[in-house]
Scaffold this active site. Structure first.
Site, PDB file in Angstrom:
ATOM      1  CG  ASN A 118      -0.423  -0.224   2.518  1.00  0.00           C
ATOM      2  OD1 ASN A 118       0.595  -0.883   2.677  1.00  0.00           O
ATOM      3  ND2 ASN A 118      -1.063   0.335   3.529  1.00  0.00           N
TER       4      ASN A 118
ATOM      5  CD  GLU B  97      -1.494   4.864   4.630  1.00  0.00           C
ATOM      6  OE1 GLU B  97      -1.021   5.738   5.381  1.00  0.00           O
ATOM      7  OE2 GLU B  97      -2.216   3.919   5.022  1.00  0.00           O
TER       8      GLU B  97
ATOM      9  CB  CYS C 174      -5.267  -1.344  -1.531  1.00  0.00           C
ATOM     10  SG  CYS C 174      -6.599  -0.525  -0.672  1.00  0.00           S
TER      11      CYS C 174
ATOM     12  CD  GLU D 141      -5.578  -5.770  -1.166  1.00  0.00           C
ATOM     13  OE1 GLU D 141      -4.901  -4.725  -1.053  1.00  0.00           O
ATOM     14  OE2 GLU D 141      -6.389  -6.126  -0.321  1.00  0.00           O
TER      15      GLU D 141
ATOM     16  CB  CYS E 113      -8.819  -4.154  -3.830  1.00  0.00           C
ATOM     17  SG  CYS E 113      -7.614  -2.866  -3.464  1.00  0.00           S
TER      18      CYS E 113
HETATM   19  N1  THU Z   1      -5.228  -1.472   2.691  1.00  0.00           N
HETATM   20  C1  THU Z   1      -4.674  -2.306   1.772  1.00  0.00           C
HETATM   21  O1  THU Z   1      -3.598  -2.020   1.227  1.00  0.00           O
HETATM   22  N2  THU Z   1      -5.320  -3.460   1.486  1.00  0.00           N
HETATM   23  C2  THU Z   1      -6.436  -3.907   2.136  1.00  0.00           C
HETATM   24  O2  THU Z   1      -6.901  -4.989   1.854  1.00  0.00           O
HETATM   25  C3  THU Z   1      -7.065  -3.063   3.162  1.00  0.00           C
HETATM   26  C4  THU Z   1      -6.508  -1.708   3.312  1.00  0.00           C
HETATM   27  C5  THU Z   1      -4.479  -0.256   3.069  1.00  0.00           C
HETATM   28  C6  THU Z   1      -5.025   1.047   2.589  1.00  0.00           C
HETATM   29  C7  THU Z   1      -4.480   2.001   3.626  1.00  0.00           C
HETATM   30  O3  THU Z   1      -3.153   2.360   3.266  1.00  0.00           O
HETATM   31  C8  THU Z   1      -4.403   1.176   4.896  1.00  0.00           C
HETATM   32  O4  THU Z   1      -4.444  -0.180   4.477  1.00  0.00           O
HETATM   33  C9  THU Z   1      -5.526   1.456   5.881  1.00  0.00           C
HETATM   34  O5  THU Z   1      -6.757   1.432   5.255  1.00  0.00           O
END
Ligand code: THU
Length: 134
Positions: free
Chosen positions: A42, A44, A53, A55, A89
């Site tokens: 991920n 941000e 994310c 995925e 996702c």
């Molecule tokens: N996030 C993911 O990368 N994948 C998931 O399946 C759930 C959420 C990330 C997005 C964000 O950076 C952090 O987790 C909190 O939501």
């Protein structure tokens, strides 16, 4: 690829997750038919809604590398829960394989396996567009 190998790659790349706002790090690996694979974490952003994310970065890397027909997604977050793919996702993943197999590892080296079609039944896809072309 064997689950133990996928988990070891995911534990290695999760350090690249950029999650200064949530502190919630996630790593993903997408594998094709012949063992080819691409990873993602991920990433941000200070403008929170622009976060991507793990995925999606993994799937986009897989496609951008020129690979076709993703078969499996391995997902890892070092939490007690089995962190599932978010709704956005699921939709993005379904573009490339509605029947993707999803293996989710938690922080205790346990796993659960899902089918994308169970997590996102009746998805909107290219057939909906093609069938209704004017
Ligand atoms: N996030 C993911 O990368 N994948 C998931 O399946 C759930 C959420 C990330 C997005 C964000 O950076 C952090 O987790 C909190 O939501």
């Amino acid at each position: 690829m064997r689950k133990i190998e996928a988990l070891s790659i995911l534990k290695n790349i999760i350090k690249n997750a950029y999650a200064p706002y949530s502190n919630f790090k996630v790593a993903a690996l997408v594998e094709g038919k012949d063992g080819e694979y691409a990873c993602g974490v991920n990433v941000e952003n200070a403008s929170y809604g622009l976060t991507v994310c793990a995925e999606r970065t993994a799937m986009f890397n897989f496609i951008a590398n020129g690979y076709k027909n993703p078969q499996k997604l391995f997902l890892y977050a070092p939490t007690d829960d089995f962190t599932p793919p978010c709704g956005a996702c699921r939709q993005v993943l379904s573009e490339f394989n509605d029947n993707l197999e999803i293996v989710i590892f938690n922080g205790n080296d346990e796993f659960k396996t899902y089918k994308l079609s169970d997590l996102l039944p009746n998805s909107f896809n290219k057939e909906n567009l093609e069938r209704n072309k004017k």
